[in-house]
Each structure stands twice: as structure tokens, then as C-alpha cells.
Design an enzyme around this catalytic site. Structure first.
Site, PDB file in Angstrom:
ATOM      1  N   GLU A 211      -9.526  15.766   8.935  1.00  0.00           N
ATOM      2  CA  GLU A 211      -8.621  16.916   8.994  1.00  0.00           C
ATOM      3  C   GLU A 211      -8.748  17.778   7.742  1.00  0.00           C
ATOM      4  O   GLU A 211      -8.848  19.012   7.804  1.00  0.00           O
ATOM      5  CB  GLU A 211      -7.164  16.431   9.107  1.00  0.00           C
ATOM      6  N   GLY A 262      -2.849   6.087  -1.229  1.00  0.00           N
ATOM      7  CA  GLY A 262      -2.552   7.466  -0.802  1.00  0.00           C
ATOM      8  C   GLY A 262      -1.057   7.746  -0.762  1.00  0.00           C
ATOM      9  O   GLY A 262      -0.577   8.767  -1.259  1.00  0.00           O
ATOM     10  N   ARG A 263      -0.277   6.821  -0.182  1.00  0.00           N
ATOM     11  CA  ARG A 263       1.160   7.064  -0.033  1.00  0.00           C
ATOM     12  C   ARG A 263       1.933   6.815  -1.325  1.00  0.00           C
ATOM     13  O   ARG A 263       3.159   6.972  -1.357  1.00  0.00           O
ATOM     14  CB  ARG A 263       1.717   6.234   1.129  1.00  0.00           C
ATOM     15  N   GLU A 348       3.506   2.798   7.087  1.00  0.00           N
ATOM     16  CA  GLU A 348       2.082   2.552   6.835  1.00  0.00           C
ATOM     17  C   GLU A 348       1.932   1.333   5.915  1.00  0.00           C
ATOM     18  O   GLU A 348       0.953   0.602   5.992  1.00  0.00           O
ATOM     19  CB  GLU A 348       1.412   3.789   6.222  1.00  0.00           C
ATOM     20  N   LYS A 507      -9.440   6.923  14.292  1.00  0.00           N
ATOM     21  CA  LYS A 507     -10.371   7.839  13.617  1.00  0.00           C
ATOM     22  C   LYS A 507     -11.769   7.691  14.219  1.00  0.00           C
ATOM     23  O   LYS A 507     -12.455   8.670  14.508  1.00  0.00           O
ATOM     24  CB  LYS A 507     -10.466   7.514  12.123  1.00  0.00           C
TER      25      LYS A 507
END
Ligand code: F6P
Length: 538
Positions: A211, A262-263, A348, A507
Site C-alpha cells: 500500500e 511497527g505498532r 495485532e 498479503k
């Protein structure tokens, strides 16, 4: 670390017995009547965040047994392993050190046992460079718009924080966030922009996410088409993959490390849009608030440790009461994106079904986390919270002082916040309902039946978190509090809160289907996917 699985501990068995004897039928109204000190007993004062846990379905025995469970599961050792930089992300063989991103330079120890924050020089080198760059953008009269292109952790944290700290932001700059590969996200933003006055921040830990890469390519093409030439001035990247950013043509890159999930990354270079929006001093305050919460998590005794107690409560509700969902109700419009941010953070992280050794777990893990700001949610789904068939614990977030001067509006907001947690707890009996004048029923409708419709079961649990003001410091503390709470429940469940294999299959399949959308070849596909593909490409 050889900790027993949580459901094989003595404390778990004791909690199960306690639930049968006192937990299932625990009555909040009775508890408040019996315990005049209940509010104080269950209040926790953490840095910048006060927690009222008294409207939860717990008594002192529940609390004691939950703390014993933490002890048997060696939670303190797991916490220290996290803070000391041991490779707690076992499936990726990495440490998890977002706490090091907010520890002061050459840090005072995170706590006495684990010593100073690792990687301090690296962290502060990038931080200083990024903050100097952010100040440069803020001082650059030629830049009016900043577009962050990223998704998941490279979007939700910065977007949530910029919105929350709006009153601290540079009014000359408009911040935009594009995440979705749906062109309806980025294209309308581009349509409003002047390429000569726009800075794009391409935010991706991996710099491979479909994305983000697709949107970045569209942004670069748009920029060149508008006559833009100076990519170095109008594009910056925040990533661990500096080589890929350079290959894209970006020369201004702020790096970070694979030990930042990432989070958990808004404290790293991924926080660049926050730093541009609120400036260096406020960004450092955000980090300082988070660090204060890190120290609280690392050092406060269990009963006074807010993230720890909330994490234990999550286990109590999920595994003993069987509550599968938790609703977040921030009574501050600035926190409108907090529920979305917490969805990634919690679901997540803890949406896992096997333990560290890969063995399937026989109990539930992450609840569904969802919500909207109050009072809006009251006029949408609160009906279900009050009278629906499921019990859903609610987490209210109230802010004592508003950032505006409309005192009356703020009083009304707080009154609603208090009223909701009170109504959830107190409910209304059919008798009380019968004694009321029902304004809407026709004369023919049976009064007893009507009273049943108008009764509230009550006894529905909630937690209220209170901030004095929504500032960079208090927001930092609040977010760090949630991170540690998620770690606590994840550690008790014995899962790895730091990988996310569950997003990989989709994905890979999307990659294969992308080619089929062009060729329209449905050979070998299941009938539903084939039918839909044909319909969408007709
Ligand atoms: O959705 C999976 C995920 O890997 C998240 O964990 C992450 O925050 C997001 O994609 C974006 O990844 P990246 O920052 O590498 O583009």
C-alpha cells in the site's frame, strides 16, 4: 524463561474457584454499599494518568489472586527481560525496545535491576537529527502541507497523536495522512495540494509494504507531473530500510531499528509528522511522559501499578468471565483516533492462538477492542452496552481541563461521562421502571411488559482513566500505559505479542490475485473468489 502456562498455576485454579463462588454473581452495587473505601482501594495514581478501577467486578481476593497469578507466571522477570533488551520477540529473534526510544540520553537506569537503556547513543543521534529537521520544516515558509504516507503502525500512531495534540500544532502547516491503497484516500488529498509547497513523508519500517509503496509512487509521479523537480526537498523517508528509500530517490532519511515494532514505533523516526506538527519541545515532552510510565511499570508494586493491574483485569474478564470484547470511550474529541490506534496495538499484539513454543492455547486471548468518542457513542451503540445480551467492559477516558474556554460544554461532557459509568453499574430494576411514567407507550401496552423493556440489568463493569489535561506529556504516558498493559496480558497468556504472522497470508494471496485481476484467469480458484473476480472485472 521457564514460567508455567498461566492455566496450570495454583493461582489460576484458585481464581476459577473464586469465580464460581463469588465472581459470577459479584454485585457492584452491593460491593459499594459494603465497602465505603472501595473507590480509594481500587484507585491507582500513575504518572499523568489516574485510574478508577472500583467499578470492576473484583474484590480484594480477586486482586490478590491475580497478583499471585502474575507472580507464578514470573511477570516481573518477563517485564525486566523486555526492558533489558533480551530477545523476547522469539519468532523473529529480536529484542523489543520501544522503551529505549524514550529513555533520556545516557539514561538513568530503566530500573535498578535492568540497568540503562540500550542503544542510547544511536537513538539520540537519530532523534536529534529528526527534531532538527522537523524544526527546519516548521520554519520553512515555503512548506504549507505535509503528507504522511504509511499504513498500520506507520500511520495510526502519528495520525492519532497529531489529532490529539491539535492545540500544540503549528497552525501554518496542514498535516495529511494517506494510508489506504484505495485511491479514494490519497487522490483527493493530492487534488487540494500545491506540489511546490508540499512535503511527503514516506513512512514504512520495511519500505516494502504494498500500500505504502504504491501510494508513494503515485505521489512521486504527481509531484513530477506538477513540475516538481527537487525530490530531496519535497520527500523524506522514515524507515529501517535506508537502501530501499535511496533506491526510491529519497535522500533525506531517518532510520530506526528492527527492534522497534511497527505498532510501537511512534516514538521513533516514524514520529516525524508528530514532531513537525508539534515541534521539538513538545515531542520531547511526549517521550518524557512515556518514559515516566515506563518507570512506573518497572518499579511500582503490583497493586499500585496501573498497566499491570489493567492487564491482569483483562485476563480476569477474558478467561474467567468470558467477556470477548472491550469498548473504549474517550470523552475528548482529540482522542477520536485512539480506538483505531488501540485496535492495532492490542489485537495485532495479542491476537494469537499458540504459546511461545507453538502449542495451541486452550483459552481466549485478545478481546475485540473498539469504540468512538463520547458522547457520540452514546447515541449509537451504548444501547447495546446498557441492555444488550453481552457484557462488554467499557473504558472511559475523561480529561479534567478542556483546551477551549467553553466551560459549560465541558461540564456537560463530563456529566455524560460520569453518568454512563454510573448507569452501567446501577442499572434500573423492573420495579423502578414500573414506578416511572412511561412517556412513549400506548395505553393498551401491558405495564409489566413495558417495565421489562425499560429496565437495565446494571452491574456492567467499567474503568475510568482521568488525565488532568491532554498534553504531549499526558498523551505519551497514556499510550505507554496501554503498551505495557498489552504486554502484561500477553505475557500472562504466554504468547509473543511482537510478531504478526496473521497478516502475511492475505498479503501473499493479494499478490497472486493482482495478476489475475488483469488476466481475468480464474483457473483453480475456489468458486466464490472466481465468481467475485469475474463480477468485479466484467
Ligand atoms: O499489517 C502488518 C504490518 O506489518 C504492521 O505490523 C505494520 O505496522 C504495517 O504492516 C506497516 O508496515 P511498514 O511500516 O513496514 O510499512
Amino acid at each position: 524463561m521457564n514460567a508455567p502456562r498461566c492455566d496450570r498455576t495454583t493461582a489460576w485454579a484458585a481464581l476459577a474457584g473464586h469465580y464460581e463462588a463469588h465472581g459470577r454473581d459479584f454485585d457492584l452495587r452491593g460491593a459499594f454499599a459494603r465497602e465505603p473505601q472501595r473507590f480509594d482501594t481500587h484507585a491507582i495514581e500513575a504518572p499523568e494518568v489516574f485510574g478508577d478501577l472500583s467499578k470492576n467486578l473484583v474484590d480484594l481476593t480477586t486482586r490478590r489472586l491475580l497478583v499471585e497469578l502474575a507472580g507464578e507466571c514470573r511477570l516481573a522477570e518477563r517485564r525486566d527481560a523486555l526492558l533489558a533488551g533480551e530477545p523476547v520477540n522469539v519468532t523473529e529473534g529480536r529484542p523489543v525496545l520501544h522503551t529505549a526510544l524514550r529513555a533520556p540520553r545516557g539514561a538513568a537506569p530503566l530500573n535498578e535491576r535492568v540497568g540503562p537503556a540500550p542503544f542510547s547513543d544511536d537513538v539520540h543521534g537519530v532523534l536529534d537529527a529528526m527534531l532538527a529537521y522537523a524544526e527546519g520544516v516548521r520554519a520553512d515558509a515555503g512548506i504549507t502541507d505535509v503528507v504522511n504516507i504509511g499504513i498500520g503502525g506507520s500511520d495510526l500512531g502519528p495520525q492519532m497523536a497529531v489529532r490529539a495534540l491539535q492545540r500544540y500544532t503549528e497552525p501554518r502547516l496542514t498535516m495529511h495522512f494517506a494510508s489506504n491503497v484505495d485511491g479514494h484516500d490519497l487522490v483527493p488529498i493530492l487534488e487540494r495540494l500545491d506540489a511546490r509547497r508540499t512535503l511527503f513523508v514516506i513512512a514504512s519500517k520495511t519500505f516494502t509494504t504494498q500500500e505504502t509503496m504504491a501510494n508513494a509512487a503515485v505521489a512521486r509521479q504527481w509531484f513530477l507531473k506538477q513540475g516538481g523537480t527537487d525530490i530531496a526537498r519535497h520527500f523524506a523517508a522514515t524507515t529501517t530500510n535506508v537502501t530501499a528509500a535511496a533506491a526510491f530517490g529519497i535522500t533525506t532519511t531517518f532510520g530506526f531499528w528492527d527492534w522497534v515494532g511497527g505498532r510501537y514505533s511512534l516514538w521513533s523516526a516514524i514520529g516525524l509528522p508528530i514532531a513537525i506538527a508539534i515541534g521539538e519541545a513538545s515531542f520531547r515532552e511526549l517521550l518524557a511522559g512515556a518514559h515516566a510510565m515506563d518507570r512506573h511499570f518497572a518499579t511500582a508494586p503490583a497493586e499500585r501499578n496501573l498497566p499491570l493491574m489493567l492487564g491482569l483485569l483483562d485476563v480476569w474478564y477474558r478467561n474467567f468471565h468470558g467477556f470477548a470484547s472491550r469498548s473504549i470511550a474517550p470523552y475528548h474529541q482529540g482522542l477520536a483516533r485512539l480506538p483505531a490506534y488501540l485496535q492495532q496495538l492490542e489485537m495485532e499484539s495479542n491476537g494469537k492462538r499458540v504459546d511461545l513454543a507453538g502449542a495451541p492455547l486452550p483459552f481466549g486471548t485478545s478481546p475485540v477492542v473498539w469504540g468512538e468518542p463520547g458522547t457520540n457513542g452514546q447515541h449509537a451503540y451504548f444501547q447495546m452496552l446498557h441492555q444488550g445480551s453481552d457484557v462488554i467492559p467499557v473504558e472511559f477516558i475523561a480529561v479534567r481541563e478542556p483546551a477551549h474556554g467553553e466551560a459549560d460544554l465541558h461540564r456537560k461532557l463530563l456529566a455524560n461521562c460520569l453518568a454512563q459509568s454510573q448507569a452501567l453499574m446501577l442499572g434500573k430494576t423492573p420495579d423502578e421502571a414500573r414506578r416511572e411514567q412511561a412517556p412513549t407507550a400506548g395505553a393498551a401496552f401491558d405495564r409489566a411488559a413495558l417495565a421489562m423493556h425499560r429496565a437495565f440489568p446494571g452491574n456492567r463493569p467499567s474503568t475510568t482513566l482521568v488525565l488532568d489535561r491532554l498534553t504531549p506529556r499526558s498523551l505519551g504516558a497514556l499510550i505507554a500505559m496501554y503498551e505495557h498493559r498489552v504486554y502484561t496480558s500477553g505475557a500472562l497468556w504466554g504468547i509473543n505479542s511482537f510478531d504478526q504472522w496473521g497478516v502475511e497470508l492475505g498479503k501473499a494471496l493479494a499478490g497472486a490475485l493482482l495478476a489475475r485481476l488483469q488476466s481475468r484467469d480464474t483457473t483453480g480458484l475456489d468458486a466464490s473468489t472466481a465468481g467475485l473476480l469475474k463480477r468485479l472485472t466484467a
